[in-house]
Write an enzyme that holds these catalytic residues in place. Sequence first.
Site, PDB file in Angstrom:
ATOM      1  N   TYR A  69     -63.456  -6.664  12.388  1.00 44.57           N
ATOM      2  CA  TYR A  69     -62.908  -5.614  13.549  1.00 44.57           C
ATOM      3  C   TYR A  69     -62.040  -6.396  14.523  1.00 44.57           C
ATOM      4  CZ  TYR A  69     -66.395  -2.229  11.921  1.00 44.57           C
ATOM      5  OH  TYR A  69     -67.172  -1.240  11.284  1.00 44.57           O
ATOM      6  N   LYS A 113     -65.427  -4.375   5.284  1.00 45.93           N
ATOM      7  CA  LYS A 113     -65.450  -2.825   6.037  1.00 45.93           C
ATOM      8  C   LYS A 113     -64.385  -2.895   7.182  1.00 45.93           C
ATOM      9  CE  LYS A 113     -69.248  -0.274   7.661  1.00 45.93           C
ATOM     10  NZ  LYS A 113     -69.311  -0.135   9.215  1.00 45.93           N
TER      11      LYS A 113
HETATM   12  P1  FBP Z   1     -70.059   4.450  12.094  1.00 41.88           P
HETATM   13  O1  FBP Z   1     -69.479   5.329  11.027  1.00 41.88           O
HETATM   14  O2  FBP Z   1     -71.215   5.312  13.113  1.00 41.88           O
HETATM   15  O3  FBP Z   1     -68.756   4.082  12.995  1.00 41.88           O
HETATM   16  O4  FBP Z   1     -70.707   2.874  11.852  1.00 41.88           O
HETATM   17  C1  FBP Z   1     -69.792   2.097  11.408  1.00 41.88           C
HETATM   18  C2  FBP Z   1     -70.138   0.643  12.199  1.00 41.88           C
HETATM   19  O5  FBP Z   1     -69.502  -0.275  11.540  1.00 41.88           O
HETATM   20  C3  FBP Z   1     -71.533   0.328  12.423  1.00 41.88           C
HETATM   21  O6  FBP Z   1     -72.247  -0.334  11.264  1.00 41.88           O
HETATM   22  C4  FBP Z   1     -71.813  -0.363  13.512  1.00 41.88           C
HETATM   23  O7  FBP Z   1     -72.994  -0.340  14.156  1.00 41.88           O
HETATM   24  C5  FBP Z   1     -70.507   0.482  14.272  1.00 41.88           C
HETATM   25  O8  FBP Z   1     -69.655   1.004  13.471  1.00 41.88           O
HETATM   26  C6  FBP Z   1     -69.809  -0.548  15.306  1.00 41.88           C
HETATM   27  O9  FBP Z   1     -68.719   0.321  15.989  1.00 41.88           O
HETATM   28  P2  FBP Z   1     -67.866  -0.471  17.233  1.00 41.88           P
HETATM   29  O10 FBP Z   1     -68.145  -2.024  17.118  1.00 41.88           O
HETATM   30  O11 FBP Z   1     -66.883   0.277  17.275  1.00 41.88           O
HETATM   31  O12 FBP Z   1     -68.829   0.019  18.344  1.00 41.88           O
END
Ligand code: FBP
Length: 250
Positions: A144, A175
């Site tokens: 991310y 992911k």
């Molecule tokens: P979601 O499907 O609820 O978005 O989950 C995916 C995920 O990657 C989780 O593993 C993690 O807790 C969350 O999203 C983190 O989201 P962000 O960093 O965008 O708040």
Amino acid sequence: MKVKINKILRRGRALYLAYDQGLEHGPTEFNEENVNPERIIEIAKKGRYTAMIFQKGIAEKYRDLIKKSKIPLIIKLNGKTNLYKGEPMSEQLCTVKEAIKLGAAAVGYTIYPGSEFESKMLSEFEKIEREAHSKGIPVVAWIYPRGKYIGKRTKGELMAYSARIGLEIGADIVKLKYSGKPEELKWAVKNAGRTKIVISGGVKVEEKKFLQEIKEIMKTGAIGLAVGRNVWKSKNPEKLSEKLRKIIFG
Ligand code: FBP
């Protein structure tokens, strides 16, 4: 040693139920039902997910039910809360050895490229990847891009960059957050080469819109989905899981 990636795939595709939001977002995401990890394990089992994703605490406390469900476990090795608002850094909270002891079929790790601390996360990931692969355990990288060095790059550019980072650093599965444009995701998938791409679910949206997006995603070469809130915040997680299964596995 051969990495046993097929343990967390079905016919080459993936549907993971993510439940680390209690740490990442706090209990504001939960209701009376989904606050209970037992309910999540039940959804994963009934929904025939190809794996469920927990931090080590839940993996340890609910080990009996996880084992009984026969759904493969992915343990997230790092994490952070959303209380601290500085440059994103997700520290390691569980070792590969502990994860294996807790029955993990794979391990996961988040990297925030663009953060002041990206080199720390990249180097932590490298050690994890080396150890996991030496034991045949696949590594899923949440990639991310975030933080002050992101600059003016578009979501699409960052998505392709994330996919490529995954390939370069040895992730088996990356992911990603979907940019919303299938053409851009196709390019990201190409950039990932032999590393596989799964898409993150994101905030809860209207079911019809969500399913439409997944249909679109499955035409790009991505192998599936790692979803949390859109499923366990749904009024009927079992029914929604069935629809997701149909789209992903046919
Ligand atoms: P979601 O499907 O609820 O978005 O989950 C995916 C995920 O990657 C989780 O593993 C993690 O807790 C969350 O999203 C983190 O989201 P962000 O960093 O965008 O708040």
